[in-house]
Design a protein around this motif. Sequence first.
Motif, mmCIF file in Angstrom:
data_model
loop_
_atom_site.group_PDB
_atom_site.id
_atom_site.type_symbol
_atom_site.label_atom_id
_atom_site.label_comp_id
_atom_site.label_asym_id
_atom_site.label_seq_id
_atom_site.Cartn_x
_atom_site.Cartn_y
_atom_site.Cartn_z
ATOM 1 N N SER A 91 2.914 12.112 7.791
ATOM 2 C CA SER A 91 2.953 13.072 6.642
ATOM 3 C C SER A 91 4.229 13.885 6.679
ATOM 4 O O SER A 91 4.817 14.373 5.633
ATOM 5 C CB SER A 91 1.707 14.119 7.198
ATOM 6 O OG SER A 91 0.529 13.796 6.792
ATOM 7 N N THR A 92 4.907 14.277 7.651
ATOM 8 C CA THR A 92 6.182 14.884 7.973
ATOM 9 C C THR A 92 7.286 13.970 7.300
ATOM 10 O O THR A 92 8.373 14.338 6.697
ATOM 11 C CB THR A 92 6.436 15.296 9.476
ATOM 12 O OG1 THR A 92 6.478 14.123 10.206
ATOM 13 C CG2 THR A 92 5.652 16.290 9.543
ATOM 14 N N ALA A 93 7.073 12.861 7.326
ATOM 15 C CA ALA A 93 8.007 11.707 6.659
ATOM 16 C C ALA A 93 8.238 11.826 5.258
ATOM 17 O O ALA A 93 8.995 11.421 4.672
ATOM 18 C CB ALA A 93 7.882 10.283 7.180
ATOM 19 N N THR A 94 6.924 12.221 4.726
ATOM 20 C CA THR A 94 6.787 12.235 3.352
ATOM 21 C C THR A 94 7.202 13.627 2.733
ATOM 22 O O THR A 94 7.735 13.809 1.679
ATOM 23 C CB THR A 94 5.437 11.868 2.654
ATOM 24 O OG1 THR A 94 4.526 12.757 3.183
ATOM 25 C CG2 THR A 94 5.089 10.416 3.035
ATOM 26 N N ALA A 95 7.208 14.600 3.413
ATOM 27 C CA ALA A 95 7.280 15.855 3.145
ATOM 28 C C ALA A 95 9.015 16.199 3.017
ATOM 29 O O ALA A 95 9.846 15.538 3.201
ATOM 30 C CB ALA A 95 6.859 16.824 4.213
ATOM 31 N N MET A 134 1.063 -1.250 0.120
ATOM 32 C CA MET A 134 0.035 0.187 0.059
ATOM 33 C C MET A 134 0.965 1.138 -0.078
ATOM 34 O O MET A 134 1.765 1.350 0.841
ATOM 35 C CB MET A 134 -0.720 -0.057 1.245
ATOM 36 C CG MET A 134 -1.618 1.405 1.229
ATOM 37 S SD MET A 134 -2.723 1.455 2.767
ATOM 38 C CE MET A 134 -3.941 0.142 2.844
ATOM 39 N N ALA A 135 0.459 2.144 -1.013
ATOM 40 C CA ALA A 135 1.203 3.222 -0.956
ATOM 41 C C ALA A 135 1.135 4.179 0.340
ATOM 42 O O ALA A 135 0.210 4.166 0.864
ATOM 43 C CB ALA A 135 1.023 4.425 -2.270
ATOM 44 N N LEU A 136 2.140 4.795 0.680
ATOM 45 C CA LEU A 136 1.979 5.964 1.896
ATOM 46 C C LEU A 136 0.834 6.765 2.000
ATOM 47 O O LEU A 136 0.375 6.847 2.923
ATOM 48 C CB LEU A 136 3.516 6.453 2.155
ATOM 49 C CG LEU A 136 3.589 7.086 3.551
ATOM 50 C CD1 LEU A 136 3.290 6.260 4.648
ATOM 51 C CD2 LEU A 136 4.942 7.834 3.743
ATOM 52 N N SER A 137 0.743 7.339 0.758
ATOM 53 C CA SER A 137 -0.372 8.293 0.658
ATOM 54 C C SER A 137 -1.852 7.539 0.793
ATOM 55 O O SER A 137 -2.590 8.300 1.341
ATOM 56 C CB SER A 137 -0.171 9.089 -0.575
ATOM 57 O OG SER A 137 -0.535 8.164 -1.839
#
Length: 57
Positions: free
Chosen positions: A53-57, A1-4
């Motif tokens: 969310s901060t991990a993907t930013a 599953m994609a993170l988003s």
Amino acid sequence: MALSSHIEELKKKHSALSHQVEEAQRAPGTSDAEIAEMKKQKLRLKEEIERLSTATA
């Protein structure tokens, strides 16, 4: 599953739990302990959403 998509699922669960808390607070038979537990779950979801969310930013 994609993170988003995982984050979106968590947001859906958070929203559903928010509605459950609101309904429980209006229901006379719901104990304070049950409401507190739902609020803790909601907070854990929110923290996980923010962390991811901060991990993907």
